[in-house]
Design an enzyme around this catalytic site. Sequence first.
Site, PDB file in Angstrom:
ATOM      1  N   ARG A  99       0.882  -1.189   0.000  1.00 33.94           N
ATOM      2  CA  ARG A  99       0.000   0.000   0.000  1.00 33.94           C
ATOM      3  C   ARG A  99       0.907   1.223   0.000  1.00 33.94           C
ATOM      4  O   ARG A  99       1.737   1.380   0.896  1.00 33.94           O
ATOM      5  CB  ARG A  99      -0.925   0.011   1.220  1.00 33.94           C
ATOM      6  CG  ARG A  99      -1.688   1.315   1.353  1.00 33.94           C
ATOM      7  CD  ARG A  99      -2.793   1.294   2.387  1.00 33.94           C
ATOM      8  NE  ARG A  99      -3.946   0.537   1.943  1.00 33.94           N
ATOM      9  CZ  ARG A  99      -5.161   0.635   2.459  1.00 33.94           C
ATOM     10  NH1 ARG A  99      -5.379   1.478   3.464  1.00 33.94           N
ATOM     11  NH2 ARG A  99      -6.152  -0.086   1.994  1.00 33.94           N
ATOM     12  N   HIS A 126      -7.573   0.825  -6.370  1.00 33.78           N
ATOM     13  CA  HIS A 126      -7.733  -0.083  -5.222  1.00 33.78           C
ATOM     14  C   HIS A 126      -8.377  -1.368  -5.765  1.00 33.78           C
ATOM     15  O   HIS A 126      -9.548  -1.656  -5.523  1.00 33.78           O
ATOM     16  CB  HIS A 126      -8.625   0.582  -4.170  1.00 33.78           C
ATOM     17  CG  HIS A 126      -8.532  -0.032  -2.813  1.00 33.78           C
ATOM     18  ND1 HIS A 126      -7.705  -1.103  -2.512  1.00 33.78           N
ATOM     19  CD2 HIS A 126      -9.172   0.276  -1.646  1.00 33.78           C
ATOM     20  CE1 HIS A 126      -7.847  -1.411  -1.235  1.00 33.78           C
ATOM     21  NE2 HIS A 126      -8.726  -0.602  -0.688  1.00 33.78           N
ATOM     22  N   GLN A 129     -10.251  -4.000  -3.590  1.00 33.31           N
ATOM     23  CA  GLN A 129     -11.554  -3.539  -3.123  1.00 33.31           C
ATOM     24  C   GLN A 129     -12.645  -3.892  -4.141  1.00 33.31           C
ATOM     25  O   GLN A 129     -13.728  -4.349  -3.773  1.00 33.31           O
ATOM     26  CB  GLN A 129     -11.502  -2.020  -2.897  1.00 33.31           C
ATOM     27  CG  GLN A 129     -12.798  -1.418  -2.389  1.00 33.31           C
ATOM     28  CD  GLN A 129     -13.147  -1.848  -0.983  1.00 33.31           C
ATOM     29  OE1 GLN A 129     -12.340  -1.742  -0.075  1.00 33.31           O
ATOM     30  NE2 GLN A 129     -14.360  -2.349  -0.799  1.00 33.31           N
ATOM     31  N   ASP A 218     -17.709   6.676  -1.181  1.00 33.59           N
ATOM     32  CA  ASP A 218     -16.419   6.578  -0.474  1.00 33.59           C
ATOM     33  C   ASP A 218     -16.198   7.934   0.204  1.00 33.59           C
ATOM     34  O   ASP A 218     -16.920   8.907  -0.074  1.00 33.59           O
ATOM     35  CB  ASP A 218     -15.304   6.267  -1.486  1.00 33.59           C
ATOM     36  CG  ASP A 218     -13.928   6.087  -0.841  1.00 33.59           C
ATOM     37  OD1 ASP A 218     -13.854   5.920   0.401  1.00 33.59           O
ATOM     38  OD2 ASP A 218     -12.908   6.121  -1.573  1.00 33.59           O
ATOM     39  N   CYS A 258     -16.701   1.399   0.870  1.00 32.68           N
ATOM     40  CA  CYS A 258     -15.495   0.588   1.075  1.00 32.68           C
ATOM     41  C   CYS A 258     -14.999   0.651   2.518  1.00 32.68           C
ATOM     42  O   CYS A 258     -14.280  -0.232   2.951  1.00 32.68           O
ATOM     43  CB  CYS A 258     -14.400   1.052   0.127  1.00 32.68           C
ATOM     44  SG  CYS A 258     -14.012   2.798   0.324  1.00 32.68           S
ATOM     45  N   ARG A 286     -13.770  -8.768   1.700  1.00 33.99           N
ATOM     46  CA  ARG A 286     -12.365  -8.516   1.368  1.00 33.99           C
ATOM     47  C   ARG A 286     -11.536  -9.776   1.643  1.00 33.99           C
ATOM     48  O   ARG A 286     -10.680 -10.155   0.850  1.00 33.99           O
ATOM     49  CB  ARG A 286     -11.808  -7.343   2.213  1.00 33.99           C
ATOM     50  CG  ARG A 286     -12.483  -6.000   1.995  1.00 33.99           C
ATOM     51  CD  ARG A 286     -12.223  -5.450   0.618  1.00 33.99           C
ATOM     52  NE  ARG A 286     -10.820  -5.411   0.310  1.00 33.99           N
ATOM     53  CZ  ARG A 286      -9.983  -4.421   0.669  1.00 33.99           C
ATOM     54  NH1 ARG A 286     -10.438  -3.381   1.352  1.00 33.99           N
ATOM     55  NH2 ARG A 286      -8.707  -4.457   0.326  1.00 33.99           N
TER      56      ARG A 286
END
Length: 303
Positions: A99, A126, A129, A218, A258, A286
Site C-alpha cells: 500500500r 484499489h 476492493q 467513499d 469501502c 475482502r
Amino acid sequence: MDFLKVTELNLDSFSAIVRNGVKTKKNPAYLGTPLKGKHIGIFFEKPSTRTRISFEVAIHHLGGEVIHLNANELQISRGESIEDTAKVLSRYLDGLVIRTNSHKFLEDFARFADVPVINALSDLYHPCQSLADFMTIYEASGRLNNLKICYSGDGDNNVAHSLILASGITKNEIIVASPSGYAPSEEIIREARNLGGKVTLENKLDGSCLDVDATYTDVWISMGKEKESSIRKKKLKPFQLNSEYLEKCVKKPIIMHCLPANKGQEITEDLFNSPYSRVIDQAENRLHTQKALLHYLYSQYKR
Ligand code: CP
Ligand code: NVA
C-alpha cells in the site's frame, strides 16, 4: 503475475475469483493451502484496518507466512533504490502486498521484483476492493451482469477508478454522480468503455441514479487530500447518501461503502445502519476475495 490494476483480470478470471470468494466464504478450507511454505511480505506506507488484516488472515488460511516490512526499518528509507530493494526481497520472499501513495512506486517495484506484487491501494487504484465490491453485489443480486451501479461523490479517487474498471470488465453499467472537478479521469472512462462497460456521468444524485441495483460511496477526503478538506466538504455535500435519496429511488438499491466512513459526510448514520446497507458484509468479503485472488495468482506462479 502482478495485481496492480483490476484490468489484469479478464471477465473469466474476474468472475472466477468472485465465485471462489463465495465458495470459500461457505467453506474456509475450499481453496486448500497453495501458499504452504511461502512467505509474503506486507509493506504498508498508509494506515489500513481492512486490507492489511484481511490479507494477513487470507495468507494464513492458505498456509503461508506473513513478514511485516516497515518502511522506516528498511534501507529504502535511507535512499536504497527501489530496483535493488525489489530484486533482493524477491530472493527471500514469494510475493509482496504493498500500500503506497504513488502508483508509480508500485509499478517500479513490480518491474524489478521477480515475485507477484499486489496493489493494496495506491493513489490511482484499489483493485482488491473492487473484487469484494462485486462479490457483495453478486450475493445481493445473484448475478454479475445486467447490473446498474451508481457511485456518488469523489469520482476521481482510487476506489471509484477500480469500481469503474471492474464494471467495464464485467460489461455492466455504472453511473458516476460527482460535482465538477471530481469526475473520474477520462482515461479510466475510456478504458472501461473499451472493455464493454457503459459509463454515464451525472452532476446530480438524481435521474438515472434512482433506478440502480447498488449505490456506492467513499470518503470525500481520501488519505493525502486532507489539505483540501473544506472545499471538498462543500462541493461534495449534495452527493451524500441519505434517506432522502433512498426514498426517491424507484427500486431500493443496496448501499455500499469501502470504509472507513465519515458518517454525516458522504453517508448518514441512518443509511449506514439501514437494512439496505451491505457495508459490513462488503468489508468481510475482502477476506474471501483476497483468498480467491491469492489462489488464482499462485496457481499461475512457479518459482
Ligand atoms: N477499504 C479499505 O481498504 O479499508 P482499509 O483502509 O482499512 O484497508
Ligand atoms: N479513497 C480512500 C479509500 C480508503 C480505503 C482513500 O484513499 O483514503
